[in-house]
Scaffold this motif. Sequence first.
Motif, PDB file in Angstrom:
ATOM      1  N   ILE A  67      57.436  -1.438  57.674  1.00  0.00           N
ATOM      2  CA  ILE A  67      55.972  -1.403  57.757  1.00  0.00           C
ATOM      3  C   ILE A  67      55.396  -2.705  57.218  1.00  0.00           C
ATOM      4  N   GLY A  68      54.319  -3.174  57.853  1.00  0.00           N
ATOM      5  CA  GLY A  68      53.663  -4.394  57.414  1.00  0.00           C
ATOM      6  C   GLY A  68      52.220  -4.410  57.869  1.00  0.00           C
ATOM      7  N   ILE A  69      51.685  -5.585  58.061  1.00  0.00           N
ATOM      8  CA  ILE A  69      50.294  -5.747  58.472  1.00  0.00           C
ATOM      9  C   ILE A  69      50.220  -6.927  59.435  1.00  0.00           C
ATOM     10  N   ILE A  83      42.512  -3.766  51.964  1.00  0.00           N
ATOM     11  CA  ILE A  83      43.760  -4.193  51.322  1.00  0.00           C
ATOM     12  C   ILE A  83      44.370  -3.048  50.528  1.00  0.00           C
ATOM     13  N   LEU A  84      43.545  -2.319  49.788  1.00  0.00           N
ATOM     14  CA  LEU A  84      44.054  -1.195  49.008  1.00  0.00           C
ATOM     15  C   LEU A  84      44.460  -0.026  49.901  1.00  0.00           C
ATOM     16  N   ALA A  85      43.792   0.130  51.044  1.00  0.00           N
ATOM     17  CA  ALA A  85      44.198   1.157  52.005  1.00  0.00           C
ATOM     18  C   ALA A  85      45.563   0.810  52.594  1.00  0.00           C
ATOM     19  N   HIS A  86      45.762  -0.459  52.893  1.00  0.00           N
ATOM     20  CA  HIS A  86      47.079  -0.918  53.351  1.00  0.00           C
ATOM     21  C   HIS A  86      48.140  -0.584  52.306  1.00  0.00           C
ATOM     22  N   ALA A  87      47.855  -0.912  51.050  1.00  0.00           N
ATOM     23  CA  ALA A  87      48.805  -0.650  49.969  1.00  0.00           C
ATOM     24  C   ALA A  87      49.112   0.841  49.855  1.00  0.00           C
ATOM     25  N   ALA A  88      48.084   1.678  50.010  1.00  0.00           N
ATOM     26  CA  ALA A  88      48.281   3.127  49.915  1.00  0.00           C
ATOM     27  C   ALA A  88      49.197   3.626  51.025  1.00  0.00           C
ATOM     28  N   ALA A  89      48.976   3.156  52.256  1.00  0.00           N
ATOM     29  CA  ALA A  89      49.798   3.588  53.386  1.00  0.00           C
ATOM     30  C   ALA A  89      51.241   3.113  53.223  1.00  0.00           C
ATOM     31  N   VAL A  90      51.420   1.869  52.768  1.00  0.00           N
ATOM     32  CA  VAL A  90      52.766   1.337  52.560  1.00  0.00           C
ATOM     33  C   VAL A  90      53.494   2.138  51.489  1.00  0.00           C
ATOM     34  N   GLN A  91      52.778   2.475  50.425  1.00  0.00           N
ATOM     35  CA  GLN A  91      53.379   3.255  49.344  1.00  0.00           C
ATOM     36  C   GLN A  91      53.815   4.632  49.840  1.00  0.00           C
ATOM     37  N   ILE A  92      52.987   5.268  50.635  1.00  0.00           N
ATOM     38  CA  ILE A  92      53.336   6.581  51.194  1.00  0.00           C
ATOM     39  C   ILE A  92      54.582   6.470  52.057  1.00  0.00           C
ATOM     40  N   VAL A 131      59.419   6.121  65.892  1.00  0.00           N
ATOM     41  CA  VAL A 131      58.828   4.787  65.682  1.00  0.00           C
ATOM     42  C   VAL A 131      59.518   4.109  64.506  1.00  0.00           C
ATOM     43  N   ARG A 132      60.015   2.915  64.724  1.00  0.00           N
ATOM     44  CA  ARG A 132      60.716   2.169  63.670  1.00  0.00           C
ATOM     45  C   ARG A 132      59.900   0.993  63.133  1.00  0.00           C
ATOM     46  N   TYR A 133      58.840   0.655  63.823  1.00  0.00           N
ATOM     47  CA  TYR A 133      58.066  -0.532  63.430  1.00  0.00           C
ATOM     48  C   TYR A 133      56.588  -0.169  63.336  1.00  0.00           C
ATOM     49  N   TRP A 134      56.031  -0.310  62.128  1.00  0.00           N
ATOM     50  CA  TRP A 134      54.639   0.054  61.860  1.00  0.00           C
ATOM     51  C   TRP A 134      53.866  -1.154  61.348  1.00  0.00           C
ATOM     52  N   ALA A 135      52.612  -1.257  61.759  1.00  0.00           N
ATOM     53  CA  ALA A 135      51.647  -2.167  61.143  1.00  0.00           C
ATOM     54  C   ALA A 135      50.447  -1.324  60.735  1.00  0.00           C
ATOM     55  N   THR A 136      49.906  -1.574  59.569  1.00  0.00           N
ATOM     56  CA  THR A 136      48.773  -0.780  59.099  1.00  0.00           C
ATOM     57  C   THR A 136      47.475  -1.171  59.806  1.00  0.00           C
ATOM     58  N   SER A 154      37.424   5.323  51.584  1.00  0.00           N
ATOM     59  CA  SER A 154      38.123   4.983  52.819  1.00  0.00           C
ATOM     60  C   SER A 154      39.614   4.754  52.583  1.00  0.00           C
ATOM     61  N   GLN A 155      39.977   4.359  51.374  1.00  0.00           N
ATOM     62  CA  GLN A 155      41.393   4.131  51.061  1.00  0.00           C
ATOM     63  C   GLN A 155      42.187   5.429  51.181  1.00  0.00           C
ATOM     64  N   GLU A 156      41.678   6.480  50.578  1.00  0.00           N
ATOM     65  CA  GLU A 156      42.347   7.779  50.639  1.00  0.00           C
ATOM     66  C   GLU A 156      42.339   8.341  52.051  1.00  0.00           C
ATOM     67  N   GLU A 157      41.227   8.135  52.750  1.00  0.00           N
ATOM     68  CA  GLU A 157      41.134   8.610  54.129  1.00  0.00           C
ATOM     69  C   GLU A 157      42.195   7.948  55.007  1.00  0.00           C
ATOM     70  N   PHE A 158      42.368   6.647  54.830  1.00  0.00           N
ATOM     71  CA  PHE A 158      43.349   5.939  55.650  1.00  0.00           C
ATOM     72  C   PHE A 158      44.766   6.373  55.308  1.00  0.00           C
TER      73      PHE A 158
END
Length: 230
Positions: free
Chosen positions: A166-168, A144-153, A93-98, A74-78
């Motif tokens: 970007i945040g959560i 949590i790791l999916a959040h980290a993956a999206a933030v890293q991208i 869009v300038r403001y993102w939440a995962t 699911s991490q890679e999928e997200f």
Amino acid sequence: MSSLGVNSYRFSISWARILPKGKLGDVNLDGINFYNKLIDGLLHKGIQPFVTLTHFDIPQELEEKYGGWLSPKSQEEFGYFAEICFKFFGDRVRYWATFNEPNCQVTMGYRTGEFPPSRCSSPLGNCTHGDSEREPFVAAHNIILAHAAAVQIYRTKYQKEQEGSIGIVLHAAWFEPISNSTPDKLAAERAQSFFLNWFLDPIIFGKYPAEMKEILGSSCQTFQAMTGKY
């Protein structure tokens, strides 16, 4: 909203509306067009869009294929879904939440069974499948790791050009001891750790709270591979 003087609007994207079958399927352009119209309409009225990438939902295909958030896949999928959103909408869009309130999502979805996918076990809930003592922590770890993956991208591929952030979004609560006794103070700290710091500490410090590790033992996973990427 414009007539009231509203200058920002937060909304969530339906993951299944963009990728009904996850990575294995095509991007649903009707879904993309829907959100393009919404974003353009907001900006036309001077309203800044604040976009949450997912609000408790996940494509049914991913739930059926490998158990949704119970699987590391699911991490890679997200991450794949998030990048599609950055590509199609990030120019405006300038403001993102995962995620929206994942600490509620995993508790009510995998511990009490009140939210989809309605997994739980007795005595904490009455579901046909699930393990209330284990699955909430598995799902949370993958989120949590999916959040980290999206933030890293976003930070490595899109943030510089798109100039966004970007945040959560977590459900916040505060716990006070009922007295000044040491046991009551420790109880309040445990409650805070298992409610909010459960997600905040890994994101900020790269590890779970000490209270969680003490109680959960070896079932409390680590974040060594992802430390520093939040």
